[in-house]
Write a protein that holds these residues in place. Structure first.
Motif, mmCIF file in Angstrom:
data_model
loop_
_atom_site.group_PDB
_atom_site.id
_atom_site.type_symbol
_atom_site.label_atom_id
_atom_site.label_comp_id
_atom_site.label_asym_id
_atom_site.label_seq_id
_atom_site.Cartn_x
_atom_site.Cartn_y
_atom_site.Cartn_z
ATOM 1 N N PHE A 121 14.547 18.967 -26.610
ATOM 2 C CA PHE A 121 13.667 17.802 -26.445
ATOM 3 C C PHE A 121 12.196 18.206 -26.492
ATOM 4 O O PHE A 121 11.346 17.430 -26.888
ATOM 5 C CB PHE A 121 13.923 17.107 -25.100
ATOM 6 C CG PHE A 121 15.197 16.306 -25.030
ATOM 7 C CD1 PHE A 121 16.137 16.364 -26.042
ATOM 8 C CD2 PHE A 121 15.456 15.492 -23.939
ATOM 9 C CE1 PHE A 121 17.312 15.638 -25.965
ATOM 10 C CE2 PHE A 121 16.625 14.760 -23.859
ATOM 11 C CZ PHE A 121 17.559 14.825 -24.874
ATOM 12 N N ILE A 122 11.939 19.440 -26.022
ATOM 13 C CA ILE A 122 10.541 19.879 -25.975
ATOM 14 C C ILE A 122 9.961 19.927 -27.386
ATOM 15 O O ILE A 122 8.772 19.716 -27.585
ATOM 16 C CB ILE A 122 10.400 21.229 -25.234
ATOM 17 C CG1 ILE A 122 8.961 21.447 -24.762
ATOM 18 C CG2 ILE A 122 10.834 22.393 -26.095
ATOM 19 C CD1 ILE A 122 8.794 22.622 -23.818
ATOM 20 N N PHE A 123 10.811 20.184 -28.365
ATOM 21 C CA PHE A 123 10.352 20.177 -29.755
ATOM 22 C C PHE A 123 10.422 18.766 -30.331
ATOM 23 O O PHE A 123 9.474 18.265 -30.920
ATOM 24 C CB PHE A 123 11.207 21.119 -30.612
ATOM 25 C CG PHE A 123 11.231 22.533 -30.109
ATOM 26 C CD1 PHE A 123 10.077 23.296 -30.119
ATOM 27 C CD2 PHE A 123 12.389 23.099 -29.611
ATOM 28 C CE1 PHE A 123 10.080 24.590 -29.653
ATOM 29 C CE2 PHE A 123 12.398 24.402 -29.143
ATOM 30 C CZ PHE A 123 11.249 25.138 -29.168
ATOM 31 N N TRP A 124 11.565 18.153 -30.156
ATOM 32 C CA TRP A 124 11.835 16.883 -30.817
ATOM 33 C C TRP A 124 10.933 15.766 -30.288
ATOM 34 O O TRP A 124 10.384 14.988 -31.045
ATOM 35 C CB TRP A 124 13.317 16.526 -30.616
ATOM 36 C CG TRP A 124 13.769 15.463 -31.547
ATOM 37 C CD1 TRP A 124 13.863 14.130 -31.282
ATOM 38 C CD2 TRP A 124 14.174 15.620 -32.912
ATOM 39 N NE1 TRP A 124 14.303 13.449 -32.381
ATOM 40 C CE2 TRP A 124 14.514 14.339 -33.398
ATOM 41 C CE3 TRP A 124 14.301 16.721 -33.768
ATOM 42 C CZ2 TRP A 124 14.960 14.127 -34.700
ATOM 43 C CZ3 TRP A 124 14.754 16.499 -35.057
ATOM 44 C CH2 TRP A 124 15.072 15.221 -35.510
ATOM 45 N N ALA A 126 8.128 16.098 -28.610
ATOM 46 C CA ALA A 126 6.949 16.829 -28.161
ATOM 47 C C ALA A 126 5.798 15.931 -27.720
ATOM 48 O O ALA A 126 5.439 14.981 -28.413
ATOM 49 C CB ALA A 126 6.467 17.724 -29.297
ATOM 50 N N MET B 1 7.796 15.605 -33.215
ATOM 51 C CA MET B 1 7.919 16.734 -34.117
ATOM 52 C C MET B 1 7.876 16.295 -35.582
ATOM 53 O O MET B 1 7.275 16.937 -36.415
ATOM 54 C CB MET B 1 9.235 17.445 -33.823
ATOM 55 C CG MET B 1 9.383 18.754 -34.535
ATOM 56 S SD MET B 1 10.845 19.599 -33.914
ATOM 57 C CE MET B 1 10.814 21.045 -34.936
ATOM 58 N N CYS B 5 10.119 10.537 -35.479
ATOM 59 C CA CYS B 5 10.367 10.462 -34.031
ATOM 60 C C CYS B 5 9.445 9.373 -33.486
ATOM 61 O O CYS B 5 8.290 9.282 -33.900
ATOM 62 C CB CYS B 5 10.013 11.770 -33.336
ATOM 63 S SG CYS B 5 11.038 13.143 -33.831
ATOM 64 N N PHE B 18 0.386 19.542 -35.026
ATOM 65 C CA PHE B 18 1.478 19.773 -35.969
ATOM 66 C C PHE B 18 0.968 20.303 -37.315
ATOM 67 O O PHE B 18 1.707 20.985 -38.025
ATOM 68 C CB PHE B 18 2.328 18.513 -36.128
ATOM 69 C CG PHE B 18 3.244 18.326 -34.945
ATOM 70 C CD1 PHE B 18 4.307 19.186 -34.738
ATOM 71 C CD2 PHE B 18 3.008 17.331 -34.018
ATOM 72 C CE1 PHE B 18 5.127 19.049 -33.623
ATOM 73 C CE2 PHE B 18 3.832 17.186 -32.906
ATOM 74 C CZ PHE B 18 4.885 18.045 -32.708
ATOM 75 N N PRO C 94 6.089 18.092 -21.208
ATOM 76 C CA PRO C 94 6.164 18.509 -22.616
ATOM 77 C C PRO C 94 7.035 17.600 -23.469
ATOM 78 O O PRO C 94 6.872 17.567 -24.685
ATOM 79 C CB PRO C 94 6.761 19.912 -22.541
ATOM 80 C CG PRO C 94 7.505 19.955 -21.254
ATOM 81 C CD PRO C 94 6.768 19.042 -20.316
ATOM 82 N N ALA C 95 7.976 16.879 -22.849
ATOM 83 C CA ALA C 95 8.929 16.117 -23.655
ATOM 84 C C ALA C 95 8.696 14.607 -23.577
ATOM 85 O O ALA C 95 9.585 13.827 -23.901
ATOM 86 C CB ALA C 95 10.356 16.455 -23.231
ATOM 87 N N THR C 96 7.503 14.222 -23.144
ATOM 88 C CA THR C 96 7.186 12.796 -23.010
ATOM 89 C C THR C 96 8.241 12.068 -22.163
ATOM 90 O O THR C 96 8.636 10.940 -22.472
ATOM 91 C CB THR C 96 7.056 12.103 -24.393
ATOM 92 O OG1 THR C 96 6.696 13.075 -25.381
ATOM 93 C CG2 THR C 96 5.989 11.036 -24.370
ATOM 94 N N ARG C 113 15.565 11.706 -20.648
ATOM 95 C CA ARG C 113 14.666 12.456 -21.521
ATOM 96 C C ARG C 113 14.222 13.765 -20.860
ATOM 97 O O ARG C 113 13.898 14.745 -21.523
ATOM 98 C CB ARG C 113 13.463 11.584 -21.853
ATOM 99 C CG ARG C 113 12.349 12.253 -22.611
ATOM 100 C CD ARG C 113 12.725 12.550 -24.031
ATOM 101 N NE ARG C 113 12.843 11.372 -24.835
ATOM 102 C CZ ARG C 113 11.814 10.698 -25.347
ATOM 103 N NH1 ARG C 113 10.606 11.075 -25.126
ATOM 104 N NH2 ARG C 113 12.019 9.642 -26.085
ATOM 105 N N PHE C 115 14.193 17.240 -19.239
ATOM 106 C CA PHE C 115 15.108 18.378 -19.322
ATOM 107 C C PHE C 115 14.915 19.354 -18.173
ATOM 108 O O PHE C 115 15.470 20.445 -18.152
ATOM 109 C CB PHE C 115 15.049 19.065 -20.692
ATOM 110 C CG PHE C 115 13.747 19.750 -20.997
ATOM 111 C CD1 PHE C 115 13.619 21.115 -20.814
ATOM 112 C CD2 PHE C 115 12.663 19.038 -21.478
ATOM 113 C CE1 PHE C 115 12.413 21.754 -21.098
ATOM 114 C CE2 PHE C 115 11.467 19.671 -21.767
ATOM 115 C CZ PHE C 115 11.336 21.038 -21.571
#
Lengths: 419, 53, 288
Positions: A121-124, A126, B1, B5, B18, C94-96, C113, C115
């Motif tokens: 999730f940290i990437f997807w 972000a 990303m 998304c 990015f 970091p993951a919104t 959402r 983690f």
């Protein structure tokens, strides 16, 4: 038994002895893995972390290994971009240490998060405003760079190199390594920095918060600088330990002195910046939020002024001076002392910026919170150390890591041509 | 990303972050692709050469 | 109903600490309302989940001058420096997985959402965020009492007070069905507000001058001339916020007649309190 795999022209200990050593270290790895399984199976209640200590030993270990692993990017930068050719004698080893440090950091993060299966999730998803997002991206990409830098060394293994494709691949990768090293330096600058930013942006935590330049708090630059400064100390320390264990001289004094000198100047300039930062923080930033400097170092059982003194003076100013002054730098005992102090210093800095931040009370009626890690946390933090030892032992045994090993240890022997 | 998304926004922050990231990943990918292809080409070119090594 | 959605609310509360008796009803009602799980041993308060937590403060004086105050602390729903929605936790996730609702001023947490990196917990100086160290469990039979309007949380994620957001959703749905454009003040009240037997908690929309909370707090939307990061400072000399000086810009205000209580809300260097204590919002200064 495994002589066909050992690099040509060098001697290695007998296989049974090697195997025994690996088994001992392997037992430590196994202990760590048991803790990992427990944590993944039962959850983070296996740790002594709590709602005051969301960040604890692991995050410190993460920051520390990345800081000391900074030797890889900085040595690479000097070797491939600034063309300091002398460092070719230690670059392979610096890269290996980097690979170990960064793989350990990623591994620790994988056990540290509450929902490891959601790590992507940290990437997807972000959030580009979060320093941790920047850390995750740059860390992963830079790990890829380190693997790329390590591959040619692996392919130079005596048997692998016989495969024509691998031989060419290693050769061609060397050819474009400067491009990879430059990309690695770019990524390192940002992830080392953003790790500093992680603490520096927390404006709800006056102990960590720093002003800065645009979106980057001063800790951003201090972390990058300190990793470049102290990383080479760790490279030299591990080299020294490897030399002691193998009983061989692996890197020439000339190379060691050069890297020690560069490190010394980096440490000294860093520590000047750190002192300025600390004074500004103590006299301007802290009072603006209603705190006094003494608040952060008193009324608790552990954090006193000693930690500030140890980090900045004893493990910062002292190693810096020892390494820039030629007679002390070239004295092997004093140099060893300096690099040990340096490694402790940077680890202390990361400790302070993670654990002391969590310990300090912010609300006027809150209390100091101290924390002692559980055995599962300790075991999983020692695990990367044991894994690193195994990694280095395997690399040293089977790969031509140190280009000077032959000339430094077998000078009298004429080089026997391969058949 | 990725632009598909739903958090994605075409703003300066995303462009810088990015942009930098994909640029770095692109260099790594292109560099590795180049060396692999070149090595395969070199290997094919030496296949007749038994004196190699 | 479209109009309701477009409206910019700024939900907040003011807690009268002189009325609070420390009974803990707010904590209990919050746990029941929001399906907060139980630990077998709740004695370690550093890892048990209390979205609403009541702190006990004393003035530090010996008997007979000892005074005690109980301070209920929900999530402060910070609007961040300058009030732009960059609250300490939202900006770092970091993951919104946590977000600032521009339409409500509520800091949300998206459990599916999250983690579990816990960076938000580190960033929050109020300890308002809690981690699920264990799988959620309830004593046998109690699962039957779980609220269907609130999703229980899984192990390994962070949770916190949502200002009972589901109640806002229900109120909006009701207004929609009744073809009303706005919801009434009393239609959306948090569980702790309704449970407080002393009536110490007043909840409402700080953007609506008719709401009781706004009448008490009288928030000043201009930046504080002493600290431009601070907005929404109260013009009421009895009202203060926790750690206001950090620029978190919380939407939970506290009210007390007692000076030492107001002083305990923030940190002051020696002698500073005397120069700051009578400073309440820009307008107040211009009048004074």
């Amino acid at each position: 038994m495994d002589s066909a795999l050992i690099p040509e022209g060098v001697k290695r200990t007998s296989f049974p002895k090697f195997f025994l050593g690996m088994a001992v270290v392997g037992a430590v790895v196994l202990w760590g893995l048991i803790a990992v399984v427990l944590i993944w199976w039962k959850g983070l209640n296996q740790t002594n972390m709590n709602d005051y200590y969301g960040f604890a030993l692991w995050i410190w270990a993460d920051l520390a290994v990345i800081a000391v692993g900074g030797g890889a990017f900085f040595t690479g930068l000097l070797k491939y971009i600034f063309k300091v050719d002398e460092l070719k004698n230690i670059i392979n080893f610096a890269v290996i240490i980097g690979v170990i440090c960064y793989s350990s950091a990623l591994f620790i993060l994988a056990i540290d998060v509450g929902q490891p299966l959601r790590s992507w999730f940290i990437f997807w998803h972000a959030n580009v405003h979060s320093m941790l997002t920047e850390v995750a991206f740059c860390l992963s990409c830079y790990f890829a760079v380190l693997v790329i830098e390590f591959i040619p060394n692996v392919l130079e293994n005596r048997q692998l190199n016989k495969v024509s494709f691998f031989h060419h691949l290693a050769h061609n990768m060397h050819g474009v390594m400067a491009v990879f090293a430059a990309t690695g330096a770019f990524l390192s600058f940002f992830h080392q920095g953003s790790l500093g930013g992680v603490a520096g942006v927390m404006y709800g935590r006056p102990f960590a918060f720093r002003e800065g330049l645009l979106i980057w708090p001063w800790t951003f630059f201090l972390f990058t600088w300190s990793a470049a400064a102290f990383g080479p100390c760790f490279t030299l320390l591990v080299t020294k330990i490897t030399e002691a264990v193998t009983g061989k001289k692996l890197v020439s004094d000339k190379t060691v002195h050069l890297l020690a000198k560069i490190s010394g100047w980096m440490i000294t300039t860093y520590i000047i910046a750190k002192i300025i930062d600390t004074i500004y923080w103590a006299t301007v930033t802290v009072p603006a939020s209603g705190f006094t400097f003494s608040h952060f170092f008193s009324n608790n059982a552990f954090y006193g002024y000693w930690i500030l003194f140890a980090e900045i003076v004893l493990c910062g100013v002292v190693p810096g001076l020892l390494l820039i002054y030629k007679p002390t730098r070239e004295n092997s005992n004093l140099r060893l002392l300096a690099i040990i102090l340096g490694v402790i210093g940077v680890c202390l800095n990361r400790w302070v910026m993670v654990l002391q931040v969590m310990a300090v009370p912010v609300m006027s009626f809150d209390t100091w919170a101290l924390y002692i890690p559980s055995w599962q946390e300790v075991a999983t933090t020692i695990l990367p150390v044991a894994y690193g030892i195994m990694f280095i032992a395997l690399a040293y045994r089977y790969l031509p890591v140190f280009p000077q090993e032959k000339e430094l240890n077998y000078p009298a022997q004429p080089v026997v041509e391969g058949e | 990303m990725f632009p598909f998304c739903f958090e994605w926004a075409w703003d300066m922050a995303h462009a810088i972050f990015f942009g930098g990231l994909w640029y770095a990943v692109g260099i790594l990918g292109a560099g590795m692709t180049y060396v692999v292809i070149k090595s395969a080409y070199d290997t094919m070119n030496d296949s007749g050469d038994s004196h190699h090594h | 109903m479209k109009q309701e959605n477009k409206k910019e609310h700024k939900f907040g509360m003011v807690i009268d600490l002189d009325k609070c008796t420390g009974c803990g009803s707010c904590m209990v009602s919050c746990m029941a309302e929001n399906n907060v799980p139980f630990k077998e041993d709740e004695s370690n308060k550093k890892d048990s989940i209390t979205w609403m937590r009541v702190y006990k403060l004393t003035n530090g004086k010996d008997f007979p001058e000892t005074e005690v105050v109980y301070m209920p602390r929900p999530c402060q729903h910070c609007s961040g420096k300058g009030g732009h929605g960059h609250s300490p936790c939202v900006s770092v996730c970091p993951a919104t997985a946590t977000d600032y609702g521009k339409d409500t001023g509520i800091v949300s947490q998206i459990y599916t959402r999250c983690f579990g990196c816990r960076y938000c917990m580190g960033a929050c100086p109020y300890h308002a965020r809690y981690f699920n160290w264990w799988d959620p469990k309830w004593p046998e039979g109690m699962e039957n009492y779980l609220s269907p309007n609130v999703s229980p949380r899984m192990r390994g994620v962070v949770e916190k007070c949502s200002f009972c957001y589901h109640r806002y959703q229900l109120a909006r749905e009701k207004a929609y069905l009744e073809e009303r454009e706005e919801i009434e003040e009393m239609e959306y009240q948090t569980a702790c507000t309704t449970a407080c037997p002393a009536g110490a908690i007043v909840f409402g929309d700080l953007n609506n001058p008719e709401h009781e909370v706004t009448k008490i707090v009288k928030p000043d939307d201009h930046p504080d001339p002493r600290n431009p990061d601070v907005v929404g400072k109260s013009r009421n000399p009895k009202v203060f916020r926790l750690l206001e000086r950090l620029g978190t810009n919380t939407k939970v205000y506290y009210l007390s007649e007692r000076e030492w209580v107001r002083k305990a809300g923030d940190n002051y260097t020696e002698g500073e309190w005397e120069t700051i204590k009578n400073h309440h919002g820009k307008t107040q200064i211009s009048h004074g």
